[in-house]
Scaffold this motif. Structure first.
Motif, PDB file in Angstrom:
ATOM      1  N   GLY A  60      -3.342 -11.079  -1.990  1.00  0.00           N
ATOM      2  CA  GLY A  60      -4.226 -11.662  -0.591  1.00  0.00           C
ATOM      3  C   GLY A  60      -4.862 -13.453  -1.258  1.00  0.00           C
ATOM      4  N   ASN A  78      -7.207 -13.759   3.381  1.00  0.00           N
ATOM      5  CA  ASN A  78      -6.534 -13.352   3.117  1.00  0.00           C
ATOM      6  C   ASN A  78      -7.521 -11.811   1.495  1.00  0.00           C
ATOM      7  OD1 ASN A  78      -4.811 -12.888   4.633  1.00  0.00           O
ATOM      8  ND2 ASN A  78      -3.831 -14.052   3.429  1.00  0.00           N
ATOM      9  N   ALA A 130     -10.285  -9.734   3.998  1.00  0.00           N
ATOM     10  CA  ALA A 130      -9.299  -8.372   3.967  1.00  0.00           C
ATOM     11  C   ALA A 130      -9.781  -7.163   3.578  1.00  0.00           C
ATOM     12  CB  ALA A 130      -7.663  -8.539   4.891  1.00  0.00           C
ATOM     13  N   ALA A 147      -1.242  -9.062   1.552  1.00  0.00           N
ATOM     14  CA  ALA A 147      -1.588  -9.748   3.238  1.00  0.00           C
ATOM     15  C   ALA A 147      -1.263 -11.324   2.894  1.00  0.00           C
ATOM     16  CB  ALA A 147      -3.282  -9.112   3.693  1.00  0.00           C
ATOM     17  N   SER A 148      -0.137 -11.819   3.753  1.00  0.00           N
ATOM     18  CA  SER A 148      -0.198 -12.695   3.699  1.00  0.00           C
ATOM     19  C   SER A 148       0.460 -13.436   5.634  1.00  0.00           C
ATOM     20  CB  SER A 148       0.902 -13.240   3.128  1.00  0.00           C
ATOM     21  OG  SER A 148       1.089 -14.466   2.913  1.00  0.00           O
ATOM     22  N   ILE A 151       1.603  -6.714   5.368  1.00  0.00           N
ATOM     23  CA  ILE A 151       0.759  -7.340   6.291  1.00  0.00           C
ATOM     24  C   ILE A 151       1.350  -9.133   6.737  1.00  0.00           C
ATOM     25  CG2 ILE A 151      -1.103  -7.461   8.074  1.00  0.00           C
ATOM     26  CD1 ILE A 151      -2.796  -5.185   6.579  1.00  0.00           C
ATOM     27  N   THR A 152       1.283  -9.249   7.863  1.00  0.00           N
ATOM     28  CA  THR A 152       2.403 -10.418   7.985  1.00  0.00           C
ATOM     29  C   THR A 152       2.453 -11.058   9.303  1.00  0.00           C
ATOM     30  OG1 THR A 152       3.713 -12.911   7.258  1.00  0.00           O
ATOM     31  CG2 THR A 152       4.657 -10.594   7.583  1.00  0.00           C
ATOM     32  N   GLN A 161      -8.834 -14.549   9.041  1.00  0.00           N
ATOM     33  CA  GLN A 161      -8.727 -13.580   8.755  1.00  0.00           C
ATOM     34  C   GLN A 161      -8.710 -12.166   9.946  1.00  0.00           C
ATOM     35  OE1 GLN A 161     -11.127 -14.515   7.817  1.00  0.00           O
ATOM     36  NE2 GLN A 161     -13.251 -13.466   7.588  1.00  0.00           N
ATOM     37  N   VAL A 182      -5.641  -9.612  10.375  1.00  0.00           N
ATOM     38  CA  VAL A 182      -4.902  -8.696   9.583  1.00  0.00           C
ATOM     39  C   VAL A 182      -6.185  -8.049   9.524  1.00  0.00           C
ATOM     40  CG1 VAL A 182      -5.372  -8.607   7.002  1.00  0.00           C
ATOM     41  CG2 VAL A 182      -4.107 -10.143   7.953  1.00  0.00           C
ATOM     42  N   GLN A 203      -5.233  -5.360  12.335  1.00  0.00           N
ATOM     43  CA  GLN A 203      -4.078  -4.476  11.639  1.00  0.00           C
ATOM     44  C   GLN A 203      -4.821  -3.219  10.581  1.00  0.00           C
ATOM     45  OE1 GLN A 203      -1.234  -3.972  12.765  1.00  0.00           O
ATOM     46  NE2 GLN A 203      -1.706  -5.792  14.090  1.00  0.00           N
ATOM     47  N   LEU A 204      -5.701  -3.068   9.474  1.00  0.00           N
ATOM     48  CA  LEU A 204      -6.148  -2.797   8.392  1.00  0.00           C
ATOM     49  C   LEU A 204      -6.796  -1.329   9.647  1.00  0.00           C
ATOM     50  CD1 LEU A 204      -7.699  -4.913   5.535  1.00  0.00           C
ATOM     51  CD2 LEU A 204      -5.766  -3.427   5.792  1.00  0.00           C
TER      52      LEU A 204
END
Length: 267
Positions: free
Chosen positions: A127, A131, A134, A174-175, A200-201, A233, A236, A239-240
């Motif tokens: 990341g 990112n 994250a 992660a981007s 994850i985008t 961030q 992201v 989602q994490l």
């Protein structure tokens, strides 16, 4: 109005990097809070053509000059109000991000994420920029389950990491934009070595997606959120947290490792 931004000054700054030199002059006129003029009067005053002003309006996502002036007048009035009362807009932005994240949720994709994470002990996290924060969160969460997380936060380290990947290694990328060409090249190198990739985008058209076993889509920022009012961030991290929550429920057999780590952290 395409952009859901009710502050013209924020709207202008969110497009600043895309303006031509003529459009910069138009933008500066409004940012400096000058008097309201007709389109012909404004064109004469700042030495531009009326069509240039119309194109400026279109670039902001507005329909015409009349709409620009309407929004300008509202924004000027807002400047006279108490600027300290910002809690509600920020809270609303967080709520909107959470709502958009929920709309993008795909249960099977999250389950596939969890299964690959569960099957792999050592996981690389790639990341760039924000990112990487994250990545630190991901490391903290999953280290509690006995996972070894290696976070790479600059392109040089990511490229070196790609060259040393082996068959069966797992990389989580992660981007939000998913458009970095160097990142794409690193992924291609990793694929030739048999590594697996998760991503994850917020960009469904990212070329990196085609090289990943699974992709989880994060919420996009609106124009005003992208100005920095919300930490970049956050989509992201949401989602994490979703992935982590699903992992805890799906792989309860590893809960003993989590309990042990909790005891260690409490010492």
């Amino acid at each position: 109005m395409e952009n859901k931004v009710d502050d013209l000054f924020l709207l202008i700054e969110s497009h600043r990097n895309s303006f031509t030199s003529v459009e910069q002059n138009i933008a500066d006129y409004f940012i400096s809070k000058q008097e309201v003029l007709s389109i012909s009067e404004l064109a004469k005053k700042i030495s531009v053509s009326p069509p240039s002003i119309t194109r400026f309006c279109k670039k902001l996502g507005l329909n015409n000059f009349k709409e620009l002036i309407f929004l300008y007048s509202l924004s000027l009035n807002d400047q006279t109000e108490d600027a300290s009362n910002i809690s509600t807009p920020v809270t609303a932005s967080y709520h909107a991000l959470a709502t958009r994240s929920d709309a993008a949720y795909r249960s099977q994709a999250v389950e596939n994420f969890c299964d690959l994470i569960d099957a792999t002990r050592i996981i690389m996290f790639w990341g760039l920029g924000f990112n990487s924060f994250a990545g630190n969160d991901f490391e903290f969460k999953f280290a509690r389950f006995g996972k070894v997380i290696q976070v790479y936060s600059d392109q040089h380290s990511i490229s070196l990491s790609a060259s040393s990947l082996q068959k069966g290694d797992l990389v989580l990328i992660a981007s939000l934009r998913g458009q970095d060409k160097d990142m794409l090249e690193a992924v291609k190198v990793g694929r030739t070595k048999g590594a697996k990739f998760l991503m994850i985008t917020s960009n469904e058209d990212s070329p990196i997606v085609d090289y990943c076993e699974e992709t989880v889509y994060a919420a996009n920022f609106s124009a005003d959120e992208a100005l920095g009012n919300i930490s970049p961030q956050i989509p992201v991290l949401i989602q994490l947290d979703i992935i982590y929550s699903k992992y805890v429920k799906k792989h309860k057999g590893n809960i003993s490792k989590w309990v042990q780590s909790e005891n260690i952290l409490k010492r």
